[in-house]
Enzyme design. Structure first.
Site, PDB file in Angstrom:
ATOM      1  CB  CYS A  26      -0.910   0.010   1.230  1.00  0.00           C
ATOM      2  SG  CYS A  26      -1.857   1.555   1.319  1.00  0.00           S
ATOM      3  CD  GLU A  58       1.775  -1.576   8.325  1.00  0.00           C
ATOM      4  OE1 GLU A  58       0.615  -1.993   8.136  1.00  0.00           O
ATOM      5  OE2 GLU A  58       2.026  -0.429   8.738  1.00  0.00           O
TER       6      GLU A  58
HETATM    7  C1  2E4 Z   1      -1.731  -3.381   4.537  1.00  0.00           C
HETATM    8  C2  2E4 Z   1      -1.733  -2.404   5.485  1.00  0.00           C
HETATM    9  O1  2E4 Z   1      -2.372  -4.932   8.528  1.00  0.00           O
HETATM   10  P1  2E4 Z   1      -3.635  -5.733   8.626  1.00  0.00           P
HETATM   11  O2  2E4 Z   1      -3.402  -7.036   9.363  1.00  0.00           O
HETATM   12  O3  2E4 Z   1      -4.775  -4.960   9.162  1.00  0.00           O
HETATM   13  O4  2E4 Z   1      -3.923  -6.114   7.110  1.00  0.00           O
HETATM   14  P2  2E4 Z   1      -5.256  -6.567   6.348  1.00  0.00           P
HETATM   15  O5  2E4 Z   1      -4.797  -7.371   5.185  1.00  0.00           O
HETATM   16  O6  2E4 Z   1      -6.272  -7.116   7.244  1.00  0.00           O
HETATM   17  O7  2E4 Z   1      -5.812  -5.174   5.817  1.00  0.00           O
HETATM   18  C3  2E4 Z   1      -5.265  -4.544   4.715  1.00  0.00           C
HETATM   19  C4  2E4 Z   1      -4.004  -3.825   5.013  1.00  0.00           C
HETATM   20  C5  2E4 Z   1      -2.874  -4.105   4.304  1.00  0.00           C
HETATM   21  C6  2E4 Z   1      -3.947  -2.868   5.962  1.00  0.00           C
HETATM   22  N1  2E4 Z   1      -2.853  -2.138   6.147  1.00  0.00           N
HETATM   23 FE1  SF4 Z   2      -5.655   0.247   3.628  1.00  0.00          FE
HETATM   24 FE2  SF4 Z   2      -3.570  -0.445   5.068  1.00  0.00          FE
HETATM   25 FE3  SF4 Z   2      -3.244   1.176   3.045  1.00  0.00          FE
HETATM   26 FE4  SF4 Z   2      -4.507   1.977   5.244  1.00  0.00          FE
HETATM   27  S1  SF4 Z   2      -2.366   1.411   5.055  1.00  0.00           S
HETATM   28  S2  SF4 Z   2      -5.124   2.376   3.108  1.00  0.00           S
HETATM   29  S3  SF4 Z   2      -5.591   0.119   5.854  1.00  0.00           S
HETATM   30  S4  SF4 Z   2      -3.911  -0.960   2.941  1.00  0.00           S
END
Ligand code: 2E4
Ligand code: SF4
Length: 338
Positions: A105, A135
């Site tokens: 992202c 992450e």
């Molecule tokens: C990347 C960053 O990080 P989380 O466990 O909340 O990831 P999820 O795949 O559930 O949500 C998307 C995402 C991906 C969120 N933040």
């Molecule tokens: Fe979505 Fe994660 Fe990107 Fe936020 S950082 S916009 S929750 S994927």
């Protein structure tokens, strides 16, 4: 009269897919179109089984590490998940002669850049986040070993020993609890007044908006359901927010079939939202399951409108999504409008 008990469902907005998730799924779908199956994906593209299985059905193969990609498929692309990867991963892909597409992202990449900026300016980096989360592994892996320390809790902040207390900078995981993180930062700042914040907030817009919406809807709910997976950080945070904001109980649920109807009992007001990786179709499925048992009124509880949209990788911009793909990657809100 239907004979069923009355139930008000307070349906939160914003909920579900964020721009980063939508982009990551589009990258896999477009790569399958452009390069053909199989397309490898390192780690679950987002933390959701329904999404992963849907992409597997289209020809994606999920692996945890690059060495799981068989030699005969080395010319097929490998996609890095939305959560980001340590610098060693693209380096390893290059060493193996793999063609990779990065679905990190852009808001996670922004945190990586802020961490590198602290490092360039001579600061030791404190990363606020949860140990073992991909992450966190990715963000720590932007920096040389020994130049970044993980802080998970206020207790960690209270006992952290700094070598150079006047030269510290912090960043955070993008999906943390806004309130808990403020507490950790306050504890660190009390001990290290020179602690430098990143130039931009690390917790992303989607995390903040989903938590705000749940907070507003939770008071007076008998039960709050969050659609999401047990390994989804942002979804788990929504359950905590609902509990703390006054829901009598709050639970994470992956599919309607999982709901324990005995435990649901005699609810009159149900809160409902979905984590950033949870498809809207599962929200609709859950509302349907309640309609079978209750006389349901859906009340939209919307706090803000979101318009974020992130472009896919340059290599994929010449490939178009068809109507069928749109239903999967960028489906409209099935219940209510945004
Ligand atoms: C990347 C960053 O990080 P989380 O466990 O909340 O990831 P999820 O795949 O559930 O949500 C998307 C995402 C991906 C969120 N933040
Ligand atoms: Fe979505 Fe994660 Fe990107 Fe936020 S950082 S916009 S929750 S994927």
């Amino acid at each position: 009269m239907t004979g069923k008990p009355a139930l008000t469902i307070r349906l939160c907005g914003p909920r579900g897919f964020c721009a980063g998730v939508d982009r990551a799924i589009q990258i896999v779908v477009l790569a399958l179109k452009k390069y053909g199956a199989p397309v490898y994906v390192r780690h679950e593209i987002v933390h959701n089984r329904y999404v992963v299985e849907g992409l597997e059905a289209k020809g994606a193969i999920f692996v945890e590490e690059l060495d799981e990609i068989p030699t005969e498929h080395r010319d097929q692309p490998v996609i890095f998940s939305a959560h980001g990867v340590p610098k060693s991963v693209p380096a390893d892909a290059e060493a193996r002669n793999l063609f990779y597409l990065d679905a990190t992202c852009p808001l996670v990449s922004k945190v990586h850049k802020q961490a590198m900026r602290h490092n360039r300016q001579g600061r030791h980096v404190l990363l606020i986040g949860h140990a073992g989360h991909p992450e966190v592994i990715g963000t720590m892996g932007q920096l040389p070993a020994g130049t970044v320390s993980l802080i998970e809790t206020v207790e960690d902040a209270d006992r952290y020993e700094a070598d150079d207390p006047d030269n510290l900078g912090f960043v955070t995981q993008t999906t943390l609890s806004v309130d808990d993180t403020a507490g950790v930062i306050a504890a660190l700042t009390a001990r290290f007044p020179q602690l430098k914040a990143p130039a931009a907030e690390s917790i992303c817009y989607a995390t903040t908006n989903r938590q705000d919406a749940v907070k507003a809807a939770a008071p007076g709910t008998d039960l709050f359901l969050i659609v999401g997976a047990p390994n989804s950080s942002n979804s788990k945070r929504l359950v905590e927010v609902a509990e703390r904001a006054g829901a009598t109980a709050a639970l994470l649920v992956q599919r309607a079939a999982e709901i324990d109807w005995n435990a649901v009992g005699e609810v009159a007001v149900l809160g409902l939202s979905a984590g950033a990786s949870a498809p809207e179709t599962i929200v609709a499925e859950i509302i349907e399951a309640f309609r079978e048992r209750f006389d349901v009124t859906v009340e939209l509880a919307e706090t803000v409108e979101e318009n974020e949209n992130f472009l896919v990788n340059r290599e994929l911009r010449d490939t178009a999504l068809t109507g069928e793909d749109m239903a999967f990657v960028n489906g409209p809100m099935l219940v209510g409008t945004h």
